[in-house]
Scaffold this motif. Structure first.
Motif, PDB file in Angstrom:
ATOM      1  N   TYR A  47     -60.002 -82.317  43.687  1.00  0.00           N
ATOM      2  CA  TYR A  47     -60.015 -80.805  43.625  1.00  0.00           C
ATOM      3  C   TYR A  47     -61.417 -80.633  43.932  1.00  0.00           C
ATOM      4  CZ  TYR A  47     -56.005 -80.440  40.351  1.00  0.00           C
ATOM      5  OH  TYR A  47     -54.777 -80.206  40.160  1.00  0.00           O
ATOM      6  N   SER A  48     -61.691 -79.414  44.696  1.00  0.00           N
ATOM      7  CA  SER A  48     -63.195 -79.106  45.247  1.00  0.00           C
ATOM      8  C   SER A  48     -64.327 -78.992  44.187  1.00  0.00           C
ATOM      9  CB  SER A  48     -62.958 -77.780  45.847  1.00  0.00           C
ATOM     10  OG  SER A  48     -62.384 -76.891  45.300  1.00  0.00           O
ATOM     11  N   ALA A  49     -63.766 -78.596  42.883  1.00  0.00           N
ATOM     12  CA  ALA A  49     -64.549 -78.499  41.734  1.00  0.00           C
ATOM     13  C   ALA A  49     -65.195 -79.898  41.221  1.00  0.00           C
ATOM     14  CB  ALA A  49     -63.873 -78.017  40.323  1.00  0.00           C
ATOM     15  N   MET A 124     -67.348 -75.005  49.757  1.00  0.00           N
ATOM     16  CA  MET A 124     -66.839 -73.698  49.769  1.00  0.00           C
ATOM     17  C   MET A 124     -66.069 -73.274  50.812  1.00  0.00           C
ATOM     18  SD  MET A 124     -69.404 -70.667  49.022  1.00  0.00           S
ATOM     19  CE  MET A 124     -68.813 -68.840  48.200  1.00  0.00           C
ATOM     20  N   ASN A 126     -64.295 -75.200  52.574  1.00  0.00           N
ATOM     21  CA  ASN A 126     -63.064 -75.981  52.772  1.00  0.00           C
ATOM     22  C   ASN A 126     -62.244 -76.160  51.448  1.00  0.00           C
ATOM     23  OD1 ASN A 126     -63.379 -77.203  55.475  1.00  0.00           O
ATOM     24  ND2 ASN A 126     -65.033 -77.825  54.583  1.00  0.00           N
ATOM     25  N   GLY A 127     -62.741 -75.666  50.417  1.00  0.00           N
ATOM     26  CA  GLY A 127     -62.079 -75.721  49.072  1.00  0.00           C
ATOM     27  C   GLY A 127     -62.309 -74.479  48.349  1.00  0.00           C
ATOM     28  N   LYS A 128     -61.842 -74.258  47.008  1.00  0.00           N
ATOM     29  CA  LYS A 128     -61.812 -73.204  46.168  1.00  0.00           C
ATOM     30  C   LYS A 128     -62.902 -73.174  45.127  1.00  0.00           C
ATOM     31  CE  LYS A 128     -57.021 -71.755  46.767  1.00  0.00           C
ATOM     32  NZ  LYS A 128     -55.843 -71.483  46.038  1.00  0.00           N
ATOM     33  N   ILE A 129     -64.307 -73.011  45.482  1.00  0.00           N
ATOM     34  CA  ILE A 129     -65.144 -72.743  44.505  1.00  0.00           C
ATOM     35  C   ILE A 129     -65.792 -71.597  44.452  1.00  0.00           C
ATOM     36  CG2 ILE A 129     -65.503 -75.169  44.032  1.00  0.00           C
ATOM     37  CD1 ILE A 129     -68.070 -74.887  45.899  1.00  0.00           C
ATOM     38  N   SER A 130     -66.484 -71.001  43.621  1.00  0.00           N
ATOM     39  CA  SER A 130     -67.310 -69.604  43.741  1.00  0.00           C
ATOM     40  C   SER A 130     -68.810 -69.707  43.905  1.00  0.00           C
ATOM     41  CB  SER A 130     -66.880 -68.872  42.410  1.00  0.00           C
ATOM     42  OG  SER A 130     -67.587 -69.385  41.273  1.00  0.00           O
ATOM     43  N   GLU A 133     -70.476 -70.723  40.662  1.00  0.00           N
ATOM     44  CA  GLU A 133     -70.395 -72.124  40.310  1.00  0.00           C
ATOM     45  C   GLU A 133     -71.582 -72.792  41.048  1.00  0.00           C
ATOM     46  OE1 GLU A 133     -66.261 -74.128  39.806  1.00  0.00           O
ATOM     47  OE2 GLU A 133     -66.042 -72.522  41.063  1.00  0.00           O
TER      48      GLU A 133
END
Lengths: 241, 311
Positions: A47-49, A124, A126-130, A133
């Motif tokens: 996970y990107s998180a 950000m 390449n993944g799903k983060i805001s 965050e």
């Protein structure tokens, strides 16, 4: 306020106009980048998180270490070169001198943090983060960095040379980082107290996970304030020697 | 203008200065003399606002060191023995910073800078980085930072230490220029320099002032009345002493070879009888090459005062 900014501006200029500041910056960025690549990223799906969490864990640690090297020169170098006389014979109060020095170091630390932005930016993209965050994570990095810089400022204010200042700052910082280990072997009620002051394990963790924790904000602000107060008292004591 | 009353300072149990008192008038150049450990540095540090005295009052134009510390420090310019310089800055940048640090605005410092650069003779190096300057120029930049904010009192600790003879002459000019607009307090181990530059002297010994006044007043206090001169003579020592003994005012004569084939003769006289001394030597057929004040006079006074106080 004018005096504080004057001292802060000169000291910041001293970081960027000498090789010392750039060496610290280059080494810190190198370590941050290498650790992020080796430990933060991996070939298995994740996970990107989690990747972001690991990035802030690494950057937080590098920021604390950089803080020791940035602050060791603040007062100790002035004492070594004799320029402390210029500050101490000026009309500026000891409090203004300490805050000015602290602000210059914080500016430099913020500059370093800004240069690490490309790593969360990559996550950000390449993944799903805001963006929130990322912002919260950096807030935590800077709050913890502030506490580290305040410890370093105090260490430099009580030291006659930079090596000693660095050593004292390192011991102080390691204490706060390694508190969770100490808490393991401590009995109540001290166990709770010691684990509470652990920088990474307790206070920084929420920011790392993207949550603003007001209690932690208050904690880091309190540590910063306490050590800056100690630094001011150390300077004042020299006038009464 | 500057008043010091009952100044006492202890470092722990060790007494550095005790019950020192003196006044300095406007535009006066005052020298502080003393052996190592006499309390000179402590006195200067107190006056520079670096340390708070254990007891006593220090005021500049009525502004007290302890109760109005910031205001007091803004009126002082201080040059320690090692000039406090940020070596990575240019001379101009550094002076702009030092002036603002002392409470002046950037515009005020800019306006004053040409005069300061001219007084300290550093105009032509103002854009150079301080680390590239020689020791003599660094001293001058040190003085410039001490006067850039137009202080009421300029304190110079050993301003000529480490300078070569040419630089000493230039520094002497700088200090004399300072005395026209500011009050100057100088500490130096080089007695001839103090004698040359200062209007008045303070002699410290064992943390106390043992004498204060003009050089002639100190000579009287030390019991060294009369006049002392040095004469460079070509001739034999016996003939020189014989000729000088014929002058009634002469009290003591001592001579030594000067390495140039002549004698350096020191003559102590009850009154100023230089003309009679020269006439006696010339009449005796001796070649008089130079007559001047005895440079060791202040040393003799100083030693007399400090040894007398120690005894």
């Amino acid at each position: 306020m004018r005096g504080i900014l004057l001292v802060a501006r000169r000291d910041f200029a001293a970081y960027v106009n000498t090789i010392w500041g750039w060496v610290i910056l280059a080494i810190a960025l190198l370590i941050d980048g290498v650790f992020f690549n080796a430990w933060g990223l991996s070939s298995t799906p994740q996970y990107s998180a989690e990747v972001l969490e690991r990035f802030f864990y690494i950057t937080g640690g590098v920021t604390l270490i950089a803080g020791v090297f940035i602050t060791m020169r603040l007062f100790a170098e002035e004492r070594q070169t004799g320029t402390i006389v210029l500050l101490e014979s000026s009309p500026l109060s000891d409090r203004e001198l300490v805050i000015g020095k602290y602000i210059s170091a914080m500016f430099f630390l913020t500059f370093f943090s800004a240069l690490t932005l490309y790593m969360p930016a990559l996550i950000m993209v390449n993944g799903k983060i805001s963006g929130e965050e990322i912002g919260v994570g950096y807030l935590g990095v800077l709050l913890m960095g502030s506490a580290g810089v305040a410890i370093g400022t105090w260490a430099s204010s009580v030291s006659r040379n930079q090596i000693l200042a660095g050593a004292i700052a390192a011991v102080g910082t390691v204490f706060f980082v390694a508190c969770w280990l100490l808490a393991r072997v401590t009995d109540p009620p001290f166990k709770a107290l010691i684990s509470y002051v652990a920088f990474f394990d307790k206070q920084f963790k929420p920011f790392q996970e993207g949550r603003v924790n007001t209690e932690a904000v208050f904690f880091f602000a309190s540590v910063s304030f306490a050590f800056l107060l100690l630094a001011t008292q150390a300077l004042r004591a020299r006038r009464w020697e | 203008m500057i008043s010091v009353e009952g100044l006492t300072h202890y470092y722990g149990e060790r007494r550095a200065v005790e019950n020192i008192g003196f006044n300095i008038a406007e535009n006066e150049i005052v020298g502080i003399l003393g052996l190592n450990g006499a309390g000179k540095s402590t006195t200067l540090k107190v006056l520079a606002g670096l340390i708070i005295p254990t007891a006593g009052n220090v005021r500049i134009d009525g502004t007290d060191l302890v109760s109005a510390s910031a205001e007091f420090r803004s009126r002082i310019g201080y040059l320690p023995e090692d000039p406090p310089l940020y070596k990575e800055m240019t001379v101009r940048e550094f002076l702009l910073y030092a002036g603002q640090l002392k409470g002046k605005s950037a515009a005020e410092v800019e306006a004053r800078l040409p005069d300061v650069l001219r007084t300290c003779q550093v105009e032509h190096v103002q854009h150079r980085v301080i680390s590239e300057l020689s020791h003599g120029y660094r001293k001058r930049v040190g003085i410039a930072q001490a006067i850039v904010h137009s202080p009421r009192l300029v304190i110079l600790d050993e301003p000529i230490s480490g300078l070569d003879p040419k630089q000493i002459v230039e520094m002497r000019q700088v200090v004399k220029k300072l005395g026209k607009n500011s009050t100057v307090l100088i500490s130096s181990h080089i007695l001839a320099e103090i004698s040359e530059t200062c209007d008045r002297l303070l002699v410290l010994n064992g943390g106390k002032i043992v004498a204060a006044g003009r050089e002639s007043e100190l000579a009287q206090a030390a019991g060294a009345s009369g006049t002392r001169i040095t004469v460079q003579v070509r001739g034999e020592a016996e003939r020189v002493e014989s000729a000088l003994r014929s002058v009634s005012a002469v009290q003591r004569v001592s001579s030594e070879a000067d390495g140039e084939g002549c004698l350096r003769v020191r003559v102590a006289m009850a009154t100023d009888a230089r003309e009679s001394v020269v006439a006696a030597l010339v009449t005796a057929g001796l070649g008089v090459r130079r007559v001047g004040d005895d440079e060791s006079e202040l040393e003799a006074i100083f030693l007399g005062l400090t040894q007398g106080a120690q005894a």
